[in-house]
Design a protein around this motif. Structure first.
Motif, PDB file in Angstrom:
ATOM      1  N   HIS A 277     -52.332  25.477  45.779  1.00 15.17           N
ATOM      2  CA  HIS A 277     -51.909  25.582  47.174  1.00 15.17           C
ATOM      3  C   HIS A 277     -51.855  27.037  47.646  1.00 15.17           C
ATOM      4  O   HIS A 277     -51.367  27.303  48.760  1.00 15.17           O
ATOM      5  CB  HIS A 277     -50.547  24.919  47.373  1.00 15.17           C
ATOM      6  N   LYS A 279     -53.562  30.425  49.163  1.00 13.26           N
ATOM      7  CA  LYS A 279     -54.617  30.607  50.165  1.00 13.26           C
ATOM      8  C   LYS A 279     -55.244  31.987  50.013  1.00 13.26           C
ATOM      9  O   LYS A 279     -54.584  32.944  49.609  1.00 13.26           O
ATOM     10  CB  LYS A 279     -54.062  30.430  51.584  1.00 13.26           C
ATOM     11  N   TRP A 280     -56.510  32.069  50.356  1.00 16.35           N
ATOM     12  CA  TRP A 280     -57.287  33.290  50.187  1.00 16.35           C
ATOM     13  C   TRP A 280     -56.614  34.494  50.857  1.00 16.35           C
ATOM     14  O   TRP A 280     -56.669  35.616  50.360  1.00 16.35           O
ATOM     15  CB  TRP A 280     -58.688  33.079  50.743  1.00 16.35           C
ATOM     16  N   GLY A 284     -50.385  31.213  51.138  1.00 14.73           N
ATOM     17  CA  GLY A 284     -50.082  29.958  50.459  1.00 14.73           C
ATOM     18  C   GLY A 284     -48.844  30.050  49.587  1.00 14.73           C
ATOM     19  O   GLY A 284     -48.069  31.005  49.664  1.00 14.73           O
ATOM     20  N   ARG A 299     -58.805  27.916  43.009  1.00 17.04           N
ATOM     21  CA  ARG A 299     -59.551  28.065  44.269  1.00 17.04           C
ATOM     22  C   ARG A 299     -60.486  26.882  44.498  1.00 17.04           C
ATOM     23  O   ARG A 299     -60.641  26.395  45.618  1.00 17.04           O
ATOM     24  CB  ARG A 299     -60.355  29.363  44.250  1.00 17.04           C
ATOM     25  N   GLY A 332     -61.883  27.503  57.717  1.00 14.76           N
ATOM     26  CA  GLY A 332     -60.910  28.121  56.826  1.00 14.76           C
ATOM     27  C   GLY A 332     -61.488  29.144  55.868  1.00 14.76           C
ATOM     28  O   GLY A 332     -60.757  29.713  55.042  1.00 14.76           O
ATOM     29  N   HIS A 336     -58.061  30.391  54.434  1.00 14.96           N
ATOM     30  CA  HIS A 336     -57.537  29.449  53.435  1.00 14.96           C
ATOM     31  C   HIS A 336     -58.350  29.495  52.139  1.00 14.96           C
ATOM     32  O   HIS A 336     -57.789  29.467  51.047  1.00 14.96           O
ATOM     33  CB  HIS A 336     -57.558  28.033  54.016  1.00 14.96           C
TER      34      HIS A 336
END
Length: 361
Positions: A277, A279-280, A284, A299, A332, A336
Protein backbone atom coordinates in the motif's frame (compact mmCIF):
# COMPACT_ATOMS: atom_id res chain seq x y z
CA UNK A 1 17.94 -65.19 -14.83
CA UNK A 2 21.27 -65.18 -16.69
CA UNK A 3 22.48 -61.98 -18.30
CA UNK A 4 22.98 -61.76 -22.04
CA UNK A 5 26.65 -61.94 -23.05
CA UNK A 6 28.36 -58.62 -23.73
CA UNK A 7 28.65 -57.53 -27.36
CA UNK A 8 32.19 -56.83 -28.54
CA UNK A 9 32.98 -55.21 -31.86
CA UNK A 10 36.38 -56.10 -33.32
CA UNK A 11 37.76 -53.86 -36.05
CA UNK A 12 40.72 -54.80 -38.24
CA UNK A 13 41.42 -54.62 -41.98
CA UNK A 14 43.24 -57.98 -41.90
CA UNK A 15 40.90 -61.02 -42.08
CA UNK A 16 43.37 -63.20 -40.21
CA UNK A 17 43.38 -60.86 -37.23
CA UNK A 18 39.59 -60.77 -37.17
CA UNK A 19 39.52 -64.55 -37.22
CA UNK A 20 42.00 -64.89 -34.35
CA UNK A 21 40.18 -62.42 -32.14
CA UNK A 22 36.79 -63.86 -33.06
CA UNK A 23 37.80 -67.38 -32.09
CA UNK A 24 39.26 -66.12 -28.83
CA UNK A 25 36.17 -64.16 -27.82
CA UNK A 26 33.20 -66.10 -29.16
CA UNK A 27 32.96 -68.66 -26.36
CA UNK A 28 32.19 -65.92 -23.83
CA UNK A 29 30.93 -62.92 -25.84
CA UNK A 30 28.69 -61.96 -28.72
CA UNK A 31 31.15 -60.84 -31.42
CA UNK A 32 30.61 -58.40 -34.28
CA UNK A 33 33.36 -57.79 -36.83
CA UNK A 34 34.24 -54.94 -39.19
CA UNK A 35 37.09 -54.80 -41.70
CA UNK A 36 37.09 -50.99 -42.06
CA UNK A 37 36.56 -47.88 -40.01
CA UNK A 38 33.42 -46.92 -41.92
CA UNK A 39 31.84 -50.31 -41.39
CA UNK A 40 32.77 -50.17 -37.70
CA UNK A 41 30.90 -46.89 -37.29
CA UNK A 42 27.82 -48.31 -39.02
CA UNK A 43 27.76 -51.26 -36.62
CA UNK A 44 28.46 -49.11 -33.55
CA UNK A 45 25.60 -46.76 -34.41
CA UNK A 46 23.22 -49.69 -34.99
CA UNK A 47 21.56 -52.06 -32.57
CA UNK A 48 22.63 -53.57 -30.29
CA UNK A 49 25.18 -50.98 -29.27
CA UNK A 50 28.54 -52.69 -28.59
CA UNK A 51 29.59 -52.93 -24.98
CA UNK A 52 33.27 -52.71 -25.97
CA UNK A 53 35.29 -52.13 -29.16
CA UNK A 54 38.68 -53.61 -30.03
CA UNK A 55 40.00 -51.19 -32.62
CA UNK A 56 42.98 -51.58 -34.91
CA UNK A 57 44.95 -48.36 -35.33
CA UNK A 58 46.62 -48.81 -38.72
CA UNK A 59 43.87 -49.13 -41.33
CA UNK A 60 43.53 -47.64 -44.82
CA UNK A 61 41.08 -44.85 -45.63
CA UNK A 62 40.11 -44.25 -41.99
CA UNK A 63 42.53 -45.15 -39.21
CA UNK A 64 41.69 -45.99 -35.61
CA UNK A 65 42.21 -42.44 -34.38
CA UNK A 66 39.64 -41.12 -36.87
CA UNK A 67 37.18 -43.84 -35.91
CA UNK A 68 37.62 -43.06 -32.22
CA UNK A 69 37.05 -39.36 -32.86
CA UNK A 70 33.72 -40.05 -34.56
CA UNK A 71 32.68 -42.50 -31.86
CA UNK A 72 33.33 -39.87 -29.20
CA UNK A 73 31.42 -37.24 -31.18
CA UNK A 74 28.16 -39.24 -31.34
CA UNK A 75 25.97 -39.25 -28.19
CA UNK A 76 24.99 -42.89 -28.62
CA UNK A 77 28.60 -44.15 -28.87
CA UNK A 78 30.70 -41.68 -26.89
CA UNK A 79 30.68 -43.84 -23.76
CA UNK A 80 31.61 -47.15 -25.40
CA UNK A 81 35.03 -48.22 -24.06
CA UNK A 82 37.59 -48.61 -26.87
CA UNK A 83 40.78 -50.68 -26.62
CA UNK A 84 43.35 -50.00 -29.30
CA UNK A 85 44.97 -53.11 -30.80
CA UNK A 86 48.07 -52.36 -32.86
CA UNK A 87 51.46 -53.57 -33.97
CA UNK A 88 52.94 -50.22 -32.95
CA UNK A 89 54.56 -50.37 -29.56
CA UNK A 90 55.97 -46.87 -29.21
CA UNK A 91 55.19 -44.96 -26.04
CA UNK A 92 54.18 -41.90 -28.07
CA UNK A 93 51.61 -43.96 -29.98
CA UNK A 94 50.18 -45.35 -26.76
CA UNK A 95 49.94 -41.90 -25.17
CA UNK A 96 48.29 -40.54 -28.30
CA UNK A 97 45.65 -43.27 -28.21
CA UNK A 98 44.93 -42.78 -24.50
CA UNK A 99 44.79 -39.00 -24.93
CA UNK A 100 42.17 -39.43 -27.67
CA UNK A 101 39.94 -41.41 -25.31
CA UNK A 102 40.95 -45.06 -25.60
CA UNK A 103 40.69 -46.95 -22.31
CA UNK A 104 43.55 -49.36 -22.97
CA UNK A 105 46.22 -50.28 -25.49
CA UNK A 106 47.13 -53.84 -26.58
CA UNK A 107 50.06 -54.61 -28.86
CA UNK A 108 50.28 -57.32 -31.48
CA UNK A 109 50.93 -60.16 -31.53
CA UNK A 110 48.18 -60.56 -28.95
CA UNK A 111 48.51 -62.73 -25.90
CA UNK A 112 45.11 -64.37 -25.26
CA UNK A 113 45.23 -64.29 -21.47
CA UNK A 114 46.17 -60.59 -21.46
CA UNK A 115 43.44 -59.72 -23.98
CA UNK A 116 40.74 -61.57 -22.04
CA UNK A 117 41.83 -60.07 -18.72
CA UNK A 118 41.80 -56.51 -20.05
CA UNK A 119 38.44 -57.00 -21.78
CA UNK A 120 36.95 -58.38 -18.57
CA UNK A 121 38.30 -55.43 -16.57
CA UNK A 122 36.86 -52.85 -18.98
CA UNK A 123 33.47 -54.56 -19.16
CA UNK A 124 33.27 -54.66 -15.37
CA UNK A 125 34.13 -50.96 -15.22
CA UNK A 126 31.49 -50.19 -17.85
CA UNK A 127 28.89 -52.19 -15.95
CA UNK A 128 29.70 -50.27 -12.78
CA UNK A 129 29.45 -46.94 -14.64
CA UNK A 130 26.12 -47.96 -16.17
CA UNK A 131 24.73 -48.95 -12.76
CA UNK A 132 25.91 -45.64 -11.29
CA UNK A 133 24.40 -43.69 -14.20
CA UNK A 134 21.07 -45.47 -13.79
CA UNK A 135 21.12 -44.87 -10.04
CA UNK A 136 21.88 -41.19 -10.56
CA UNK A 137 19.06 -40.90 -13.10
CA UNK A 138 16.69 -42.57 -10.63
CA UNK A 139 17.83 -40.33 -7.79
CA UNK A 140 17.43 -37.20 -9.94
CA UNK A 141 13.92 -38.28 -10.92
CA UNK A 142 13.08 -39.03 -7.27
CA UNK A 143 14.43 -35.65 -6.13
CA UNK A 144 12.40 -33.91 -8.85
CA UNK A 145 9.28 -35.85 -7.80
CA UNK A 146 9.70 -34.99 -4.13
CA UNK A 147 10.44 -31.35 -4.91
CA UNK A 148 7.26 -31.27 -6.97
CA UNK A 149 5.32 -32.71 -4.04
CA UNK A 150 6.86 -30.18 -1.65
CA UNK A 151 6.05 -27.37 -4.06
CA UNK A 152 2.44 -28.53 -4.29
CA UNK A 153 2.14 -28.80 -0.50
CA UNK A 154 3.65 -25.33 -0.15
CA UNK A 155 1.25 -23.80 -2.67
CA UNK A 156 -1.76 -25.49 -1.10
CA UNK A 157 -0.68 -24.24 2.34
CA UNK A 158 -0.26 -20.70 1.05
CA UNK A 159 -3.71 -20.69 -0.50
CA UNK A 160 -5.21 -22.20 2.64
CA UNK A 161 -3.76 -19.35 4.70
CA UNK A 162 -4.85 -16.75 2.16
CA UNK A 163 -8.36 -18.17 2.03
CA UNK A 164 -8.48 -17.94 5.80
CA UNK A 165 -8.22 -14.19 5.34
CA UNK A 166 -10.83 -14.39 2.58
CA UNK A 167 -13.35 -15.95 4.97
CA UNK A 168 -13.32 -12.66 6.86
CA UNK A 169 -14.04 -10.76 3.63
CA UNK A 170 -16.27 -13.05 1.54
CA UNK A 171 -16.73 -10.63 -1.34
CA UNK A 172 -13.15 -11.03 -2.56
CA UNK A 173 -13.98 -14.24 -4.47
CA UNK A 174 -11.28 -14.98 -7.05
CA UNK A 175 -9.26 -11.93 -6.07
CA UNK A 176 -6.29 -14.07 -5.03
CA UNK A 177 -5.95 -15.83 -8.38
CA UNK A 178 -6.43 -12.68 -10.42
CA UNK A 179 -3.89 -10.63 -8.50
CA UNK A 180 -1.42 -13.51 -8.61
CA UNK A 181 -1.74 -13.67 -12.41
CA UNK A 182 -1.49 -9.87 -12.73
CA UNK A 183 1.73 -9.82 -10.69
CA UNK A 184 3.19 -12.69 -12.69
CA UNK A 185 2.34 -10.90 -15.95
CA UNK A 186 4.00 -7.66 -14.85
CA UNK A 187 7.11 -9.41 -13.50
CA UNK A 188 7.67 -11.34 -16.72
CA UNK A 189 7.14 -8.19 -18.78
CA UNK A 190 9.86 -6.40 -16.78
CA UNK A 191 12.47 -9.15 -16.45
CA UNK A 192 14.63 -7.66 -19.24
CA UNK A 193 14.16 -4.04 -18.13
CA UNK A 194 17.46 -2.45 -16.98
CA UNK A 195 15.92 -1.34 -13.67
CA UNK A 196 14.52 -4.76 -12.83
CA UNK A 197 16.66 -7.37 -14.63
CA UNK A 198 19.06 -7.76 -11.71
CA UNK A 199 16.19 -8.76 -9.42
CA UNK A 200 13.58 -10.42 -11.60
CA UNK A 201 15.18 -13.72 -12.51
CA UNK A 202 12.91 -16.73 -13.07
CA UNK A 203 13.33 -18.01 -9.52
CA UNK A 204 12.39 -14.67 -7.98
CA UNK A 205 9.47 -14.17 -10.35
CA UNK A 206 8.06 -17.54 -9.31
CA UNK A 207 8.59 -16.72 -5.63
CA UNK A 208 6.77 -13.39 -6.04
CA UNK A 209 3.83 -15.06 -7.76
CA UNK A 210 3.79 -17.81 -5.14
CA UNK A 211 3.73 -15.37 -2.24
CA UNK A 212 1.30 -12.85 -3.77
CA UNK A 213 -1.85 -14.50 -2.31
CA UNK A 214 -0.60 -13.64 1.19
CA UNK A 215 -0.63 -9.89 0.58
CA UNK A 216 -3.76 -9.27 2.70
CA UNK A 217 -3.27 -12.03 5.28
CA UNK A 218 -3.20 -9.34 7.99
CA UNK A 219 -6.93 -8.72 7.51
CA UNK A 220 -7.58 -11.62 9.90
CA UNK A 221 -6.58 -9.20 12.64
CA UNK A 222 -9.05 -6.46 11.70
CA UNK A 223 -12.32 -6.40 13.70
CA UNK A 224 -15.47 -7.39 11.80
CA UNK A 225 -17.24 -4.10 12.41
CA UNK A 226 -14.48 -2.37 10.43
CA UNK A 227 -13.53 -5.02 7.88
CA UNK A 228 -17.15 -5.77 6.93
CA UNK A 229 -18.57 -2.26 7.31
CA UNK A 230 -20.82 -1.54 4.30
CA UNK A 231 -20.23 2.21 4.31
CA UNK A 232 -17.29 4.56 4.39
CA UNK A 233 -14.86 4.14 7.28
CA UNK A 234 -14.34 6.91 9.80
CA UNK A 235 -10.80 8.32 10.09
CA UNK A 236 -10.28 6.29 13.26
CA UNK A 237 -11.56 3.10 11.60
CA UNK A 238 -9.37 3.73 8.57
CA UNK A 239 -6.28 3.94 10.79
CA UNK A 240 -7.17 0.54 12.23
CA UNK A 241 -7.82 -0.88 8.76
CA UNK A 242 -4.37 0.27 7.61
CA UNK A 243 -2.73 -1.82 10.31
CA UNK A 244 -3.49 -4.99 8.31
CA UNK A 245 -0.27 -4.51 6.34
CA UNK A 246 1.86 -4.55 9.48
CA UNK A 247 -0.18 -7.35 11.05
CA UNK A 248 0.39 -9.45 7.94
CA UNK A 249 4.10 -8.80 7.71
CA UNK A 250 4.57 -9.58 11.41
CA UNK A 251 2.68 -12.87 11.09
CA UNK A 252 4.77 -13.90 8.09
CA UNK A 253 7.91 -12.73 9.86
CA UNK A 254 7.06 -15.01 12.80
CA UNK A 255 6.63 -17.94 10.44
CA UNK A 256 9.95 -17.01 8.84
CA UNK A 257 11.73 -17.00 12.22
CA UNK A 258 10.28 -20.43 13.04
CA UNK A 259 11.92 -21.94 9.95
CA UNK A 260 15.29 -23.67 10.35
CA UNK A 261 16.69 -21.80 7.34
CA UNK A 262 15.68 -18.82 5.14
CA UNK A 263 12.58 -19.41 3.01
CA UNK A 264 12.67 -17.18 -0.08
CA UNK A 265 8.96 -16.91 -0.71
CA UNK A 266 8.27 -16.01 2.93
CA UNK A 267 10.82 -13.19 2.79
CA UNK A 268 9.14 -11.84 -0.34
CA UNK A 269 5.64 -12.39 1.08
CA UNK A 270 6.62 -10.31 4.12
CA UNK A 271 7.76 -7.44 1.90
CA UNK A 272 4.58 -7.59 -0.16
CA UNK A 273 2.26 -7.74 2.86
CA UNK A 274 4.06 -4.85 4.54
CA UNK A 275 4.54 -2.48 1.60
CA UNK A 276 1.94 -3.09 -1.11
CA UNK A 277 0.00 0.00 0.00
CA UNK A 278 3.01 2.30 -0.33
CA UNK A 279 2.83 4.85 -3.16
CA UNK A 280 5.53 6.00 -5.56
CA UNK A 281 5.24 9.62 -4.32
CA UNK A 282 5.56 8.63 -0.64
CA UNK A 283 1.91 9.22 0.31
CA UNK A 284 1.13 5.56 1.04
CA UNK A 285 1.29 3.50 4.22
CA UNK A 286 2.51 2.16 6.63
CA UNK A 287 5.96 3.80 6.30
CA UNK A 288 5.48 6.50 3.66
CA UNK A 289 8.19 4.95 1.46
CA UNK A 290 8.77 6.56 -1.92
CA UNK A 291 10.29 5.57 -5.26
CA UNK A 292 12.87 2.84 -5.29
CA UNK A 293 12.74 2.57 -1.50
CA UNK A 294 9.56 0.55 -2.01
CA UNK A 295 10.45 -3.12 -2.62
CA UNK A 296 9.96 -4.16 -6.25
CA UNK A 297 7.66 -7.05 -5.33
CA UNK A 298 5.43 -4.64 -3.37
CA UNK A 299 5.35 -2.18 -6.29
CA UNK A 300 4.15 -4.94 -8.60
CA UNK A 301 1.53 -6.01 -6.08
CA UNK A 302 0.36 -2.43 -5.59
CA UNK A 303 -0.69 -2.06 -9.21
CA UNK A 304 -2.20 -5.56 -9.41
CA UNK A 305 -4.18 -5.05 -6.20
CA UNK A 306 -5.54 -1.63 -7.16
CA UNK A 307 -6.53 -2.75 -10.66
CA UNK A 308 -8.44 -5.70 -9.21
CA UNK A 309 -10.07 -3.59 -6.50
CA UNK A 310 -11.24 -1.08 -9.10
CA UNK A 311 -12.80 -3.71 -11.36
CA UNK A 312 -14.64 -5.59 -8.59
CA UNK A 313 -17.88 -4.70 -6.86
CA UNK A 314 -17.79 -4.10 -3.12
CA UNK A 315 -20.56 -3.39 -0.61
CA UNK A 316 -19.35 0.20 -0.51
CA UNK A 317 -18.85 0.74 -4.27
CA UNK A 318 -19.73 -0.43 -7.77
CA UNK A 319 -17.20 -2.00 -10.09
CA UNK A 320 -15.39 0.16 -12.64
CA UNK A 321 -15.17 -1.06 -16.22
CA UNK A 322 -11.83 -2.52 -17.27
CA UNK A 323 -11.15 0.49 -19.48
CA UNK A 324 -12.02 2.96 -16.72
CA UNK A 325 -9.70 1.09 -14.36
CA UNK A 326 -7.02 1.21 -17.07
CA UNK A 327 -7.36 4.99 -17.20
CA UNK A 328 -7.07 5.33 -13.42
CA UNK A 329 -3.91 3.18 -13.35
CA UNK A 330 -2.31 5.21 -16.14
CA UNK A 331 -3.27 8.46 -14.41
CA UNK A 332 -1.54 7.16 -11.27
CA UNK A 333 1.83 6.76 -13.02
CA UNK A 334 4.50 8.66 -11.10
CA UNK A 335 2.20 9.34 -8.14
CA UNK A 336 0.70 6.05 -6.98
CA UNK A 337 2.71 3.68 -9.19
CA UNK A 338 6.24 3.20 -10.51
CA UNK A 339 6.09 4.69 -14.05
CA UNK A 340 7.99 1.77 -15.59
CA UNK A 341 5.57 -0.70 -14.06
CA UNK A 342 2.69 1.30 -15.49
CA UNK A 343 4.35 1.14 -18.92
CA UNK A 344 4.53 -2.63 -18.57
CA UNK A 345 0.85 -2.65 -17.58
CA UNK A 346 -0.03 -0.66 -20.70
CA UNK A 347 1.84 -3.17 -22.90
CA UNK A 348 0.23 -6.10 -21.12
CA UNK A 349 -3.28 -4.67 -20.84
CA UNK A 350 -4.72 -7.32 -23.22
CA UNK A 351 -3.34 -9.98 -20.86
CA UNK A 352 -4.92 -8.19 -17.88
CA UNK A 353 -8.32 -8.16 -19.56
CA UNK A 354 -7.98 -11.84 -20.44
CA UNK A 355 -7.12 -12.69 -16.82
CA UNK A 356 -10.03 -10.61 -15.53
CA UNK A 357 -12.42 -12.43 -17.85
CA UNK A 358 -10.99 -15.89 -17.16
CA UNK A 359 -11.35 -15.50 -13.39
CA UNK A 360 -14.46 -13.35 -13.30
CA UNK A 361 -16.73 -13.59 -10.26
Amino acid sequence: MSRNPATILIVDDTPENLSVLGELLQPAYRVRAANSGRRALQIALGSPTPDLILLDVMMPDMDGYDVLAELRAAPSTRNIPVIFVTAMDGTDDEERGLDRGAVDYITKPIRPAIVLARIRTQLELKQARDILTNQNAYLEAEVARRMGENQLIQEVSIHALARLAETRDPETGKHLRRTQEYVLTLARALREHPRFAGYLDERTINAIAQSAPLHDIGKVGIPDHILLKPGKLTPEEWEIMKTHSELGSKAIGQAESDADKPVEFLAIAKLIAHSHHEKWDGSGYPDGLAGDHIPIAARLMALADVFDALTCKRVYKSAFSLDDAYGIIVEGSGSHFDPDIVEAFVREYPSFTAIAQSYAE
